[in-house]
Write a protein that holds these residues in place. Structure first.
Motif, PDB file in Angstrom:
ATOM      1  N   ALA A   1      26.143   6.812 -12.112  1.00  0.00           N
ATOM      2  CA  ALA A   1      25.864   5.595 -11.334  1.00  0.00           C
ATOM      3  C   ALA A   1      25.457   4.438 -12.250  1.00  0.00           C
ATOM      4  O   ALA A   1      25.874   3.292 -12.039  1.00  0.00           O
ATOM      5  N   ARG A   2      24.677   4.734 -13.267  1.00  0.00           N
ATOM      6  CA  ARG A   2      24.243   3.689 -14.197  1.00  0.00           C
ATOM      7  C   ARG A   2      25.428   3.122 -14.985  1.00  0.00           C
ATOM      8  O   ARG A   2      25.567   1.902 -15.136  1.00  0.00           O
ATOM      9  N   TYR A   3      26.293   3.989 -15.476  1.00  0.00           N
ATOM     10  CA  TYR A   3      27.463   3.524 -16.228  1.00  0.00           C
ATOM     11  C   TYR A   3      28.480   2.837 -15.314  1.00  0.00           C
ATOM     12  O   TYR A   3      29.166   1.900 -15.731  1.00  0.00           O
ATOM     13  N   LEU A   4      28.561   3.274 -14.059  1.00  0.00           N
ATOM     14  CA  LEU A   4      29.437   2.616 -13.096  1.00  0.00           C
ATOM     15  C   LEU A   4      28.942   1.200 -12.817  1.00  0.00           C
ATOM     16  O   LEU A   4      29.738   0.247 -12.772  1.00  0.00           O
ATOM     17  N   ALA A   5      27.638   1.051 -12.660  1.00  0.00           N
ATOM     18  CA  ALA A   5      27.065  -0.283 -12.440  1.00  0.00           C
ATOM     19  C   ALA A   5      27.329  -1.189 -13.644  1.00  0.00           C
ATOM     20  O   ALA A   5      27.661  -2.372 -13.482  1.00  0.00           O
ATOM     21  N   ALA A   6      27.206  -0.640 -14.835  1.00  0.00           N
ATOM     22  CA  ALA A   6      27.468  -1.430 -16.049  1.00  0.00           C
ATOM     23  C   ALA A   6      28.939  -1.843 -16.118  1.00  0.00           C
ATOM     24  O   ALA A   6      29.255  -2.978 -16.491  1.00  0.00           O
ATOM     25  N   ALA A   7      29.843  -0.938 -15.752  1.00  0.00           N
ATOM     26  CA  ALA A   7      31.276  -1.267 -15.765  1.00  0.00           C
ATOM     27  C   ALA A   7      31.612  -2.282 -14.682  1.00  0.00           C
ATOM     28  O   ALA A   7      32.425  -3.185 -14.905  1.00  0.00           O
ATOM     29  N   ASP A   8      30.998  -2.152 -13.520  1.00  0.00           N
ATOM     30  CA  ASP A   8      31.243  -3.116 -12.444  1.00  0.00           C
ATOM     31  C   ASP A   8      30.668  -4.493 -12.771  1.00  0.00           C
ATOM     32  O   ASP A   8      31.198  -5.509 -12.332  1.00  0.00           O
ATOM     33  N   ALA A   9      29.595  -4.525 -13.550  1.00  0.00           N
ATOM     34  CA  ALA A   9      28.991  -5.801 -13.941  1.00  0.00           C
ATOM     35  C   ALA A   9      29.883  -6.550 -14.931  1.00  0.00           C
ATOM     36  O   ALA A   9      29.815  -7.786 -15.015  1.00  0.00           O
TER      37      ALA A   9
ATOM     38  N   ARG B   1      33.421   3.763 -21.596  1.00  0.00           N
ATOM     39  CA  ARG B   1      32.160   4.521 -21.606  1.00  0.00           C
ATOM     40  C   ARG B   1      31.961   5.236 -20.278  1.00  0.00           C
ATOM     41  O   ARG B   1      31.527   6.390 -20.251  1.00  0.00           O
ATOM     42  N   LEU B   2      32.273   4.557 -19.172  1.00  0.00           N
ATOM     43  CA  LEU B   2      32.178   5.189 -17.857  1.00  0.00           C
ATOM     44  C   LEU B   2      33.074   6.418 -17.805  1.00  0.00           C
ATOM     45  O   LEU B   2      32.661   7.476 -17.325  1.00  0.00           O
ATOM     46  N   GLY B   3      34.282   6.308 -18.309  1.00  0.00           N
ATOM     47  CA  GLY B   3      35.202   7.446 -18.322  1.00  0.00           C
ATOM     48  C   GLY B   3      34.670   8.617 -19.131  1.00  0.00           C
ATOM     49  O   GLY B   3      34.789   9.771 -18.730  1.00  0.00           O
ATOM     50  N   VAL B   4      34.060   8.319 -20.263  1.00  0.00           N
ATOM     51  CA  VAL B   4      33.484   9.377 -21.106  1.00  0.00           C
ATOM     52  C   VAL B   4      32.363  10.098 -20.365  1.00  0.00           C
ATOM     53  O   VAL B   4      32.284  11.335 -20.360  1.00  0.00           O
ATOM     54  N   VAL B   5      31.496   9.332 -19.712  1.00  0.00           N
ATOM     55  CA  VAL B   5      30.380   9.929 -18.976  1.00  0.00           C
ATOM     56  C   VAL B   5      30.895  10.714 -17.768  1.00  0.00           C
ATOM     57  O   VAL B   5      30.416  11.820 -17.484  1.00  0.00           O
ATOM     58  N   GLN B   6      31.886  10.168 -17.063  1.00  0.00           N
ATOM     59  CA  GLN B   6      32.461  10.893 -15.929  1.00  0.00           C
ATOM     60  C   GLN B   6      33.083  12.209 -16.381  1.00  0.00           C
ATOM     61  O   GLN B   6      32.942  13.233 -15.707  1.00  0.00           O
TER      62      GLN B   6
END
Length: 144
Positions: free
Chosen positions: A99-107, A117-122
């Motif tokens: 959720a934190r990385y998704l928020a950063a990507a959406d921002a 980075r979101l993909g790596v964490v997912q």
């Protein structure tokens, strides 16, 4: 090491296409309705399989290129939680981290680095389908 694997897959693809075309010609030469159907199926399915493999290889090369670039810049996500023996994020930690990385990507919707980075964490959280979609989007954004 992975480059050798890709080269082997490419060579196997070429052998597969040659054999499939040869078999298709042989089936068509027999002339019966069943053999003609099998020959046509080989002519259609062999290039379709080759196309799918080539697309996967293109995705792999592009994802690897972005990953190496981001790593060289020091932008890969750090290991923030304890990992399972298989290298995945523990289930309890996965949702808040994603959720934190998704928020950063959406921002930063135009930043391929945030999406990668979101993909790596997912991926580390075991969400392969979402990870591939995020990395695909990062590849698309990096080309803009």
């Amino acid at each position: 090491m992975s480059r050798i694997g890709v080269a082997l897959m490419g060579a196997a693809l070429l052998v597969y296409l040659v054999v499939a075309v040869w078999l298709a010609v042989m089936f068509l030469a027999v002339g019966t309705p069943v053999s003609i159907g099998m020959g046509v199926a080989l002519i259609v399915l062999a290039p379709l399989g080759a196309w799918a493999l080539i697309r996967e290889m293109q995705f792999g090369f592009a994802a690897d290129r972005l990953g190496r670039t981001l790593d060289a810049e020091g932008g890969m996500p750090p290991v923030e939680t304890e990992l399972t023996p298989s290298g995945r994020i523990a289930r309890a930690d996965a949702d808040p981290l994603v959720a934190r990385y998704l928020a950063a990507a959406d921002a930063e919707p135009a930043d391929w680095r945030a999406r990668y980075r979101l993909g790596v964490v997912q991926d580390a959280a075991g969400r392969r389908k979402d990870a591939r979609a995020s990395i695909r989007e990062a590849i698309r954004l990096s080309r803009v």
